[in-house]
Design a protein around this motif. Sequence first.
Motif, PDB file in Angstrom:
ATOM      1  N   THR A 189       9.035  -8.584  -2.005  1.00  0.00           N
ATOM      2  CA  THR A 189       7.869  -7.769  -2.363  1.00  0.00           C
ATOM      3  C   THR A 189       6.583  -8.563  -2.198  1.00  0.00           C
ATOM      4  OG1 THR A 189       9.168  -6.491  -3.962  1.00  0.00           O
ATOM      5  CG2 THR A 189       6.784  -6.459  -4.244  1.00  0.00           C
TER       6      THR A 189
ATOM      7  N   ALA B 137       4.458  -7.985   0.834  1.00  0.00           N
ATOM      8  CA  ALA B 137       3.577  -6.821   0.754  1.00  0.00           C
ATOM      9  C   ALA B 137       2.312  -7.151  -0.033  1.00  0.00           C
ATOM     10  CB  ALA B 137       4.322  -5.656   0.101  1.00  0.00           C
TER      11      ALA B 137
ATOM     12  N   GLU C  90       0.138  -0.095  -1.887  1.00  0.00           N
ATOM     13  CA  GLU C  90       0.733   0.874  -0.961  1.00  0.00           C
ATOM     14  C   GLU C  90      -0.330   1.493  -0.052  1.00  0.00           C
ATOM     15  OE1 GLU C  90       4.237   2.233  -4.117  1.00  0.00           O
ATOM     16  OE2 GLU C  90       2.600   3.602  -3.599  1.00  0.00           O
TER      17      GLU C  90
ATOM     18  N   VAL D 261       7.631   1.939   1.645  1.00  0.00           N
ATOM     19  CA  VAL D 261       7.242   1.017   0.576  1.00  0.00           C
ATOM     20  C   VAL D 261       6.970   1.803  -0.693  1.00  0.00           C
ATOM     21  CG1 VAL D 261       5.581  -0.727  -0.188  1.00  0.00           C
ATOM     22  CG2 VAL D 261       6.219  -0.574   2.240  1.00  0.00           C
TER      23      VAL D 261
ATOM     24  N   LEU E  51       6.427   0.755  -4.804  1.00  0.00           N
ATOM     25  CA  LEU E  51       6.302  -0.421  -5.660  1.00  0.00           C
ATOM     26  C   LEU E  51       6.054  -0.056  -7.117  1.00  0.00           C
ATOM     27  CD1 LEU E  51       3.996  -2.611  -3.385  1.00  0.00           C
ATOM     28  CD2 LEU E  51       6.503  -2.661  -3.548  1.00  0.00           C
TER      29      LEU E  51
ATOM     30  N   ASN F  52      11.475  -1.290  -7.541  1.00  0.00           N
ATOM     31  CA  ASN F  52      10.837  -1.382  -6.226  1.00  0.00           C
ATOM     32  C   ASN F  52      11.822  -1.011  -5.122  1.00  0.00           C
ATOM     33  OD1 ASN F  52       8.578  -2.356  -7.508  1.00  0.00           O
ATOM     34  ND2 ASN F  52       8.801  -4.459  -6.797  1.00  0.00           N
TER      35      ASN F  52
ATOM     36  N   ILE G 179      11.775  -1.145  -0.712  1.00  0.00           N
ATOM     37  CA  ILE G 179      11.111  -1.385   0.566  1.00  0.00           C
ATOM     38  C   ILE G 179      12.192  -1.373   1.648  1.00  0.00           C
ATOM     39  CG2 ILE G 179       9.660  -2.932   1.930  1.00  0.00           C
ATOM     40  CD1 ILE G 179       8.558  -4.137  -0.560  1.00  0.00           C
TER      41      ILE G 179
ATOM     42  N   ALA H 282       9.894  -1.902   7.131  1.00  0.00           N
ATOM     43  CA  ALA H 282       8.548  -2.123   6.597  1.00  0.00           C
ATOM     44  C   ALA H 282       8.249  -3.605   6.463  1.00  0.00           C
ATOM     45  CB  ALA H 282       8.406  -1.417   5.251  1.00  0.00           C
ATOM     46  N   LEU H 283       9.204  -4.381   5.940  1.00  0.00           N
ATOM     47  CA  LEU H 283       8.983  -5.809   5.786  1.00  0.00           C
ATOM     48  C   LEU H 283       8.787  -6.498   7.139  1.00  0.00           C
ATOM     49  CD1 LEU H 283      11.490  -6.791   2.956  1.00  0.00           C
ATOM     50  CD2 LEU H 283       9.001  -6.862   2.835  1.00  0.00           C
TER      51      LEU H 283
END
Length: 456
Positions: A110, A113, A321, A333, A335, A345, A347, A351-352
Amino acid sequence: MGTLALLQVFVCAAGAHLLSGGLDRPAPVPPAATAAPAPVQVAVATAGPVLAPGGGGPVPGKGSLAGRLGRAMKDPALGGDVGGVVVDAASGEVLFGARADAAITPASTTKVATAVAALTSLGPDAKLATRVVLAKSGMIVLVGGGDPTLAGPKARADGYPRRASLATLAARTARALRASGVTSVRLGYDDSLFSGPRTAPGWKPGYIPEGSVAPVTALMIDEGREHPGRSARQADPSRSAAAAFASLLARDGVKVGRSPARAKAPAGAREIARVASPPVYELVEHMLTESDNDLAEALAHQIAIKEGRPAGFTGGARATEAVLRDLGVGRGVSLNDGSGLSTRNRISPMALARMVALAASPGRPRLRAAISGLPVAGFTGTLGGRYDKDPTKPAAGVVRAKTGTLNGVNTLTGLARTADGRVVSFAFMADDVQDPQGAVRALDRLAALVATCGCP
C-alpha cells in the motif's frame, strides 16, 4: 553476470544518495557547516542500473514469461488466492498476467500508492513544519505540523533523513522569549491539524502499543515511541511531545508553569520559532525502504489536507485514490489507510505494477523517489536479508521492490532488470497464506525468474 559481486551501486535519481552493497541506508548527508569528504573511488561490478527506464534490451517474450511464472505461481506456499503481473516499464505492455485485476489485500505494498500520491499532491520538495506561536499574554502554543519524524531529546542526531529536532525548536523558542524579556510561560499544544479517529478501520487491537504504529496525531516525537528506536508507543503522543518540549524549555532557561494542556492556536498568532522536516522525497524514500507505518499515515493525512478533504483516515484514503485516478493508475485501488496495516485494503497486482512503471517513467521525475526508495534485493531495507540463497541469488542487486506482510498476506511489487537489459515492473500478491516463510521464498523466486529472463 556475477551475482556474487557484493558491490552493486545505484544512484538514486531523486536524492543522489549512494547505496552500496551491505549498507542498510544511504550515507547521512554532512551538515552544511562541515565540508564533505572527498569521494572514495570504488571498483564496482555492475549488473546494470535498475533505474534506467526501459533499458536497451529486448522485451521479454510473453510465452516464455508465462511458462516460467505460471508454474511458479502454483507454489502451494502461496495459498489459494494469488495474483501476479509483469509490465514493460517503457511501453506499459502487459507481458504476463494471472488474476492481474483481482482485488487482493496488499499489506505494506500500500505504501507504493501512498508514495506516488504524496509526491504528486504534496510535491517532492515540500516540508512539514512544527511551530511555536504566541497565543496570549504569558502563553505559547506548540503547533504540530504532522511530522512524525520530529526527533525528541533522546534521539540520535545521525541517520537518514536528517530529522528536525524538538531540542532545536526549544532553543529557538527560548532565545526569542528571552529577547523579549520573558523567562516564564504557560504552554499549550495544538494537534488539531489531523482530525477523526487515531486508528484506522481494519487495524488489529495489538498494533498499539506493541510497536507496529502509534496513534496517529499531528504532534509527536520519535514516531510516538516511548524511546527512540523500536519500542512500545505512547498512548498520547501529543501530550508526551509537549511534556518533552516543556522540559527542554526549562533546560534553556524558560520556566513552564503548570502541565502543558491542549489549546487551539489562535488564527494569525505570531510565530516565534519553527523547525521543518526533511523534504517529502526523503520522507518517501525512508518510508519505502524501512516500511515506516507512522510516516505513511502522516503522509496520507497530508494528502487529504492538500486535496481539500478531512484530515483523517477516510479523507486520506479517498484523496489518495483520487490522485491515483487522475494519474491513470487508480483502477483497482480501495484503501482504508496509508500504511497497509488495514486488513480492509484491496489493490490489484495490475494497479501496483502500473504505479511502479509510472514512477520509473522519465516523464515523471517528481515521482522518482517512489523508485529510489524501494529496497534493493539482498542489500537494503526490508530486502536486505533476502535473495541470498539459490534460486534467488541472481536477483540480488537487480531487483528493487516493496514487501508486504500481514497475517496470511505476503506481497511484493517493484522493478527488475532482465538478463537482456529490459526494465519491467511487477507485482505478485497472495492473501490466503498458510506458510509465510514459504510464501516469502516463493515471491522472491518469482522476482528472480523475472530478473533472469533472457526470454525471446
